[in-house]
Design a protein around this motif. Structure first.
Motif, PDB file in Angstrom:
ATOM      1  N   GLU A 123      40.510  41.056  47.384  1.00  0.00           N
ATOM      2  CA  GLU A 123      41.176  39.833  48.343  1.00  0.00           C
ATOM      3  C   GLU A 123      42.595  39.839  48.169  1.00  0.00           C
ATOM      4  OE1 GLU A 123      40.957  36.278  50.290  1.00  0.00           O
ATOM      5  OE2 GLU A 123      42.288  36.690  48.707  1.00  0.00           O
ATOM      6  N   ALA A 129      38.697  38.295  38.804  1.00  0.00           N
ATOM      7  CA  ALA A 129      37.684  38.598  39.491  1.00  0.00           C
ATOM      8  C   ALA A 129      36.465  38.362  38.427  1.00  0.00           C
ATOM      9  CB  ALA A 129      37.638  40.157  39.387  1.00  0.00           C
ATOM     10  N   CYS A 130      36.413  38.334  36.965  1.00  0.00           N
ATOM     11  CA  CYS A 130      35.642  38.020  36.243  1.00  0.00           C
ATOM     12  C   CYS A 130      34.941  36.491  36.238  1.00  0.00           C
ATOM     13  CB  CYS A 130      36.055  38.157  34.793  1.00  0.00           C
ATOM     14  SG  CYS A 130      35.967  40.135  34.197  1.00  0.00           S
ATOM     15  N   PHE A 153      32.823  40.826  42.494  1.00  0.00           N
ATOM     16  CA  PHE A 153      33.808  41.560  41.651  1.00  0.00           C
ATOM     17  C   PHE A 153      34.723  42.308  42.325  1.00  0.00           C
ATOM     18  CE2 PHE A 153      35.865  44.340  38.597  1.00  0.00           C
ATOM     19  CZ  PHE A 153      36.335  43.466  37.691  1.00  0.00           C
ATOM     20  N   SER A 155      44.183  40.241  37.837  1.00  0.00           N
ATOM     21  CA  SER A 155      43.122  40.695  39.020  1.00  0.00           C
ATOM     22  C   SER A 155      41.830  40.637  38.266  1.00  0.00           C
ATOM     23  CB  SER A 155      43.482  41.992  39.779  1.00  0.00           C
ATOM     24  OG  SER A 155      44.463  41.911  40.627  1.00  0.00           O
ATOM     25  N   THR A 188      48.259  39.234  42.202  1.00  0.00           N
ATOM     26  CA  THR A 188      47.249  40.310  41.642  1.00  0.00           C
ATOM     27  C   THR A 188      47.482  41.763  42.482  1.00  0.00           C
ATOM     28  OG1 THR A 188      46.270  39.707  43.993  1.00  0.00           O
ATOM     29  CG2 THR A 188      45.584  38.337  42.040  1.00  0.00           C
ATOM     30  N   HIS A 206      38.375  32.638  45.837  1.00  0.00           N
ATOM     31  CA  HIS A 206      37.563  34.009  45.902  1.00  0.00           C
ATOM     32  C   HIS A 206      36.026  33.697  45.756  1.00  0.00           C
ATOM     33  CE1 HIS A 206      41.017  36.835  44.362  1.00  0.00           C
ATOM     34  NE2 HIS A 206      41.370  36.129  45.466  1.00  0.00           N
ATOM     35  N   THR A 236      35.540  34.779  39.048  1.00  0.00           N
ATOM     36  CA  THR A 236      34.906  34.346  40.170  1.00  0.00           C
ATOM     37  C   THR A 236      33.348  34.873  40.158  1.00  0.00           C
ATOM     38  OG1 THR A 236      37.113  34.877  41.253  1.00  0.00           O
ATOM     39  CG2 THR A 236      35.046  35.129  42.428  1.00  0.00           C
ATOM     40  N   GLU A 284      34.932  42.278  45.839  1.00  0.00           N
ATOM     41  CA  GLU A 284      35.578  41.457  46.724  1.00  0.00           C
ATOM     42  C   GLU A 284      36.679  40.673  46.248  1.00  0.00           C
ATOM     43  OE1 GLU A 284      34.217  42.571  50.338  1.00  0.00           O
ATOM     44  OE2 GLU A 284      35.335  40.818  50.147  1.00  0.00           O
ATOM     45  N   SER A 285      36.566  40.335  44.928  1.00  0.00           N
ATOM     46  CA  SER A 285      37.783  39.546  44.266  1.00  0.00           C
ATOM     47  C   SER A 285      38.959  40.430  44.073  1.00  0.00           C
ATOM     48  CB  SER A 285      37.280  38.824  43.173  1.00  0.00           C
ATOM     49  OG  SER A 285      38.335  38.222  42.344  1.00  0.00           O
ATOM     50  N   LEU A 286      38.616  41.527  43.625  1.00  0.00           N
ATOM     51  CA  LEU A 286      39.666  42.429  43.456  1.00  0.00           C
ATOM     52  C   LEU A 286      40.223  42.903  44.462  1.00  0.00           C
ATOM     53  CD1 LEU A 286      39.966  43.349  40.409  1.00  0.00           C
ATOM     54  CD2 LEU A 286      38.898  45.674  41.080  1.00  0.00           C
TER      55      LEU A 286
END
Ligand SMILES: Nc1ncnc2c1ncn2[C@@H]1O[C@H](COP(=O)(O)OP(=O)(O)OP(=O)(O)O)[C@@H](O)[C@H]1O
Ligand SMILES: [Mg+2]
Lengths: 271, 361
Positions: free
Chosen positions: A208, A76-77, A202, A72, A222, A144, A79, A204-206
C-alpha cells in the motif's frame, strides 16, 4: 498433416506466450539489472560496473531499508489481525444471512474501493488529524484495514458459505455448544480460505502506498514509501532492490494460495 | 448395548416461514422401541418435522415430548437423541474414528470407555478396517455406515434419520434397509425415519405416518394403511403399481363402470361421483363372466407380469404370476372379490362405505 504444418500451427501460441513472458519478466529483469549495477549511464545498454554495493547499503542494520521493512511487516501483521477480528465473525454471520441482505452488506465493504483513492485518503487524513492518528502506526493500520477488509470479508464469507450447514448441526446434536461446534468443525473447515484472505491482506498492506503516504508520512516510513523517495531522488539501485524485496512475499503468496484456495471456495466468492 | 426406553409424542406441531406453512397441525406418537416412518412426496414437510423434533428448527406451534419430558424448546443436545442426516454430515477434516467419537469427546467420556465403545460399534457396522480413513476416501455405503455408527455410539434411546439411504444404489439400499432394521431391533432404539420411498416405509416401519402438503394424510401400521386407505392419496401412494381407481356412474340396478357399453353392475347404490379402487394383485383373470377388458400392454418383472388393459376407456393394471403371453387387443375377462374393493368420493378423495358386488364367477 505434415510435421511442418503442425509446427506452424503452434507458432501463434508460442508468440503469445513469448509476449506474455516478456510483459511479466521484462520489468523484473530490468529491476535485476539495476539491483546489481553500481554504475550505469547513457548510452550504455548494460551496466558499466557490476556489484552488490547497494545491497550492502540496503541491508546495513542501521539503514533506512531494514527499518522500513520492519515497519512494513509490523503494520502488515497488525492489519491482518484487525481484518481477521472483523472478517471472521462478520463472514460467519454473513454466510448465514439470506441473499439480498448479504449482497447489500458485502457491497458496503466494497464502497471504499468505489471512490477514487486520493480524495478518500485526504479526507481520512483530515479526520485522523483531529484524533491525533496522523503519523502513527495505528492510523496506517486502520487505513490498510479498511482496504483489506474487502478481500478478507469477501473471501471469509465465501469459505463459511462453502461449508455444509448440517455439519454444524450434527456437532450441535452430538452435544457440542455453539462455540465448540464453531471451533472444532466450522473454523477448521474455513481455515484455508481465512488463511488465504490473511495472506492477501498482508500483501496488500505491504504494497500500500497512497494511504500510507497521506496518513503516515513522514513519521511512518514503509518500504513502498522508501521506494518512492529513493526513485524520486534518482537512486534506482535502492529503488530496485526495495522492489525486489517487495516481490518476494508476492511470489510466495502465489505458491501458498494455490494450495489453500479450493475451487469450491473460489466459486462462492461474492455470492 | 442397551438403551433406556423412551417414546415420543408430537402434538399439533406446526411450522411456518413467513406466509408458507411447511407443517400444519401434525400429531403422532411413537412408542418406545418402535420404528416410525414419516412418508410423503417431496416438499411435504417431512424433514421440517424431523428437524423440529431434533431441535434444529424452532417450532411455530405445538409441543414435543420425549420420554415424558417437554422438549419443545430444549436445545438439541438436551433431547437425548442422535440424528443421521440425508447428506451424512460427516466432518471432512476428521477421520472415521474421530467422526464416530466426536460426541463422546464432547461429553468427556473417558478414553478407555471411548475406545471400547468405538471397537464395539465399528465391529457392528463393519468399519473396523476403515477407522483411519477420511470420509472423502469412502464409498457411499461406507459413509452411510459411519453416519450410522456415529449415531448409535451415543447409545441414545432415540434416533432420527432423514432419508439415510437415498444416495445409495438399489442393491445396497436393500441391504442397508435390512441392517438398519436389525440394528434397531437389537438395540431397542426408538427410530423416526424419513423417506419418500414407499417400499422403504412398507418394509421397515412398525408405524407409517403419511404426510401431504404439511398435514398428516393417514397414519397406522403398513398393513392397515395398505389394506384400508382412508383417501385416494394414500391408496395411490402405497403399492407399485398403485391401486386402480375406476370412475363409476349411476346405472340400472346400481353403480356401473363409467363409459362401458355392456355396463354390468359392480356395486349397490350410487355410482355418480364415486371411484372404485382395486389393487392390481386383487384383479383376477376369469374364464367366463366378469367384466370384458381389452389387453393393451404387459410389463414382465420376472416373478410376475403387470398387464395393462382397457376397461371401456379406463386403464386398469393387474398382476399375473409368471410370464403372460399378451395378444394386443385380446379380450380379457376380469373379476375381483367384494372384500378387495374400496370406494372413494371423487370430489373429496375420501373413502366411503358402499357394498361391492363380487365380480368373481
Ligand atoms: N428454511 C426454509 N425457509 C423457507 N421455506 C422452507 C425452509 N425449509 C423448508 N422450507 C419449505 O418447507 C416445505 C417442506 O420442506 P421439507 O424440507 O420439510 O420437505 P421434505 O418433505 O423433507 O421434502 P424432500 O423429500 O424433498 O426432502 C417446502 O415447501 C420447503 O420449500
Ligand atoms: Mg427432506
Amino acid at each position: 498433416m505434415t510435421p511442418l504444418a503442425l509446427a506452424l500451427r503452434r507458432v501463434p501460441h508460442a508468440v503469445i506466450l513469448a509476449v506474455l513472458a516478456f510483459a511479466i519478466l521484462g520489468p523484473i529483469s530490468n529491476l535485476l539489472l539495476w539491483a546489481f549495477a553500481e554504475q550505469w549511464y547513457f548510452p550504455y545498454k548494460l551496466p558499466v560496473t557490476w556489484g552488490t554495493r547497494y545491497w550492502e547499503v540496503v541491508f546495513r542494520p542501521s539503514g533506512d531499508a531494514m527499518a522500513s521493512l520492519g515497519t512494513s511487516v509490523a503494520i502488515a501483521c497488525f492489519t491482518v489481525l484487525v481484518c481477521l477480528a472483523v472478517s471472521v465473525p462478520a463472514g460467519y454471520a454473513l454466510a448465514r444471512l439470506k441473499l439480498p441482505l448479504r449482497a447489500l452488506i458485502m457491497l458496503a465493504f466494497l464502497l471504499p474501493q468505489a471512490f477514487p483513492n486520493l480524495p478518500v485518503y485526504i479526507n481520512v487524513a483530515r479526520i485522523f488529524y483531529s484524533f491525533d492518528l496522523n503519523g502513527t502506526i495505528l492510523g496506517v493500520v486502520l487505513v490498510h484495514a479498511v482496504h483489506g477488509l474487502v478481500y478478507s470479508v469477501w473471501i471469509t464469507t465465501a469459505s463459511f458459505a462453502a461449508i455444509d450447514r448440517s455439519l454444524e448441526e450434527a456437532a450441535r446434536g452430538m452435544g457440542a455448544g455453539p462455540l465448540r461446534a464453531f471451533l472444532t468443525v466450522t473454523l477448521p473447515l474455513a481455515l484455508p480460505g481465512i488463511m488465504a484472505s490473511a495472506i492477501f491482506v498482508f500483501l496488500e498492506s505491504l504494497d500500500e502506498f497512497t494511504g500510507t503516504f497521506f496518513v503516515g508520512a513522514p513519521e511512518v516510513t514503509t518500504l513502498p514509501l522508501l521506494l518512492y523517495t529513493a526513485s524520486m531522488a534518482g537512486n534506482y539501485q535502492i529503488a530496485s532492490i526495495t522492489a525486489l524485496i517487495l516481490l518476494v512475499p508476492s511470489v510466495l503468496f502465489m505458491l501458498v494460495v494455490q494450495r489453500f484456495l479450493r475451487a469450491d471456495v473460489l466459486s462462492k466468492v461474492g455470492r | 448395548m442397551t438403551v433406556r426406553l423412551r417414546g415420543i409424542q408430537v402434538e399439533s406441531l406446526s411450522k411456518s416461514w413467513g406466509n408458507t406453512q411447511a407443517v400444519k397441525d401434525v400429531t403422532f406418537s411413537v412408542e418406545s422401541g418402535q420404528f416410525l416412518v414419516l412418508l410423503g412426496p417431496s416438499g411435504c414437510g417431512k424433514s421440517t418435522t424431523l428437524r423440529m423434533i431434533a431441535g434444529l428448527e424452532p417450532v411455530s406451534g405445538g409441543s414435543i415430548h420425549i420420554g415424558g419430558n417437554d422438549v419443545t424448546h430444549a436445545p438439541p443436545a438436551r433431547r437425548g437423541l442422535s440424528m443421521v442426516f440425508q447428506s451424512y454430515a460427516l466432518f471432512p477434516h476428521l477421520n472415521v474414528a474421530e467422526n464416530i467419537l466426536f460426541g463422546l469427546k464432547v461429553r468427556k467420556v473417558g478414553r478407555a470407555e471411548r475406545d471400547e465403545r468405538l471397537k464395539r460399534v465399528a465391529d457392528m457396522t463393519g468399519l473396523s478396517e476403515l477407522l483411519a480413513r477420511k470420509p472423502a476416501q469412502l464409498s457411499g455405503g461406507q459413509r452411510q455406515r459411519v453416519a450410522l455408527a456415529r449415531a448409535i455410539i451415543a447409545e441414545h434411546p432415540v434416533c432420527l434419520m432423514d432419508e439415510p439411504l437415498s444416495n445409495l444404489d438399489a442393491k445396497l439400499r436393500h441391504e442397508m434397509r435390512v441392517e438398519i432394521r436389525a440394528l434397531q431391533q437389537r438395540l431397542g432404539m426408538t427410530v423416526i425415519y424419513v423417506t419418500h420411498d414407499q417400499v422403504e416405509a412398507m418394509s421397515m416401519a412398525d408405524k407409517v405416518v403419511l404426510m401431504r402438503h404439511g398435514r398428516i394424510e393417514q397414519q397406522g401400521s403398513p398393513e392397515e394403511m395398505y389394506a384400508r386407505p382412508d383417501t385416494v392419496f394414500t391408496a395411490t401412494f402405497l403399492g407399485t403399481p398403485p391401486m386402480n381407481l375406476i370412475e363409476l356412474a349411476d346405472g340400472a340396478g346400481g353403480a356401473v363402470i363409467k363409459g362401458m357399453t355392456d355396463a354390468s353392475v359392480v356395486a349397490a347404490g350410487q355410482g355418480d361421483g364415486r371411484l372404485l379402487g382395486v389393487r392390481p394383485e386383487h384383479v383376477v383373470l376369469l374364464d367366463e363372466g366378469g367384466l370384458t377388458a381389452r389387453a393393451e400392454s404387459a410389463d414382465y418383472h420376472g416373478a410376475d407380469t403387470v398387464v395393462t388393459a382397457l376397461l371401456g376407456s379406463q386403464r386398469i393394471n393387474l398382476r399375473v404370476p409368471g410370464r403372460f403371453a399378451l395378444e394386443q387387443g385380446a379380450e380379457l375377462r376380469l373379476g375381483w372379490r367384494a372384500e378387495d374393493v374400496h370406494f372413494f368420493d371423487f370430489e373429496s378423495g375420501r373413502r366411503c362405505e358402499q357394498d361391492a358386488l363380487p365380480r368373481v364367477a
